[in-house]
Design an enzyme around this catalytic site. Sequence first.
Site, PDB file in Angstrom:
ATOM      1  CE  LYS A   1       0.052   3.625   4.748  1.00 30.62           C
ATOM      2  NZ  LYS A   1      -0.316   3.783   6.132  1.00 30.62           N
TER       3      LYS A   1
ATOM      4  CG  ASN B   1      -1.778   1.223   1.315  1.00 26.11           C
ATOM      5  OD1 ASN B   1      -1.916   1.946   0.323  1.00 26.11           O
ATOM      6  ND2 ASN B   1      -2.368   1.492   2.471  1.00 26.11           N
TER       7      ASN B   1
ATOM      8  CB  SER C   1       4.277  -1.626  12.347  1.00 19.62           C
ATOM      9  OG  SER C   1       3.808  -0.306  12.509  1.00 19.62           O
TER      10      SER C   1
ATOM     11  CD  GLU D   1      -4.070  -2.494   7.278  1.00 23.85           C
ATOM     12  OE1 GLU D   1      -2.965  -2.771   6.839  1.00 23.85           O
ATOM     13  OE2 GLU D   1      -4.651  -1.413   7.058  1.00 23.85           O
TER      14      GLU D   1
ATOM     15  CD  GLU E   1      -3.403   5.670   6.454  1.00 26.02           C
ATOM     16  OE1 GLU E   1      -3.326   5.715   5.212  1.00 26.02           O
ATOM     17  OE2 GLU E   1      -2.506   5.168   7.182  1.00 26.02           O
TER      18      GLU E   1
ATOM     19  CG  HIS F   1      -6.170   2.013   4.779  1.00 25.80           C
ATOM     20  ND1 HIS F   1      -5.783   2.954   5.699  1.00 25.80           N
ATOM     21  CD2 HIS F   1      -5.133   1.150   4.659  1.00 25.80           C
ATOM     22  CE1 HIS F   1      -4.540   2.670   6.104  1.00 25.80           C
ATOM     23  NE2 HIS F   1      -4.131   1.579   5.487  1.00 25.80           N
TER      24      HIS F   1
ATOM     25  N   GLY G   1       1.528   2.330  10.741  1.00 25.51           N
ATOM     26  CA  GLY G   1       2.467   3.441  10.608  1.00 25.51           C
ATOM     27  C   GLY G   1       3.108   3.881  11.909  1.00 25.51           C
TER      28      GLY G   1
END
Length: 254
Positions: free
Chosen positions: A13, A11, A210, A170, A100, A98, A176
């Site tokens: 991003k 990903n 991570s 996730e 985010e 996701h 992150g």
Amino acid sequence: MRRRRPLFAANWKMHKSPQEARAYVTAFLPEAESLVASVDIVLLAPFIDLECVCDALSGSTIGFGAQDCFWEREGAFTGEVSASMLKKIGCSHCVVGHSERRRLFGDTDETVGRKVTALLAEDITPIVCVGESLDENRAGRTAERVQEQLRAGLGYLSDAERAVLVIAYEPVWAIGTGLADNPKSANNTIQTIRSAAGGLGEARILYGGSMTAENSAAFCAESDIDGGLVGSASLDPNKFVRLIASATQVFDAR
Ligand code: PEP
């Protein structure tokens, strides 16, 4: 014999211009080609990179896809890209839900479900992200939260449709941050996901948060983790190759 083929999805991003994307693929391909005998690999790129990635990957079995889509086919939806458009450019996969996007752009379980339906109609594999927040984790609500997301987003799908999905577990607090989940605890949650929503026994379920070349083997040694959705550690082609290579060895021994 293992039934579910491992999958690693990068990903990117909001990183990489088309030129940078092409340079990535050029560096990645020679190393990655030997890995695709045992695992599937997908590069999830920003919309503007998709054409370049498609071109650079030509002749390879490595897939590519987008990081979001809209559920309508076309029309007055400024700024959006539809599943049908993604199909036309050759995408094999697309991430939806996701954390985010849920946190910053208002995606909900309901809109995630609509995107999944649109992708399935185009024969694009949805990679559906679920995961709990730090507060939910501390309150012991992890299993409840992911089941809630799956029920609300995917509850209406048939067993056959659920079997082709990819789910990415996730934990939001692990994305992150450099604070990966414990592999055993991630595996427990993934087992809950697999058994809770009917039909997910066949689906591939990835861990994300991570994941690195140093910990990918520990995650993939667990019985129900079928690979990774990888952010930061996928941005450098060499690091991503090392992450996959190290996990591949344990899949073979599992
Ligand atoms: C992600 O973006 O889905 C992700 C898992 O990111 P990272 O690997 O950087 O935690």
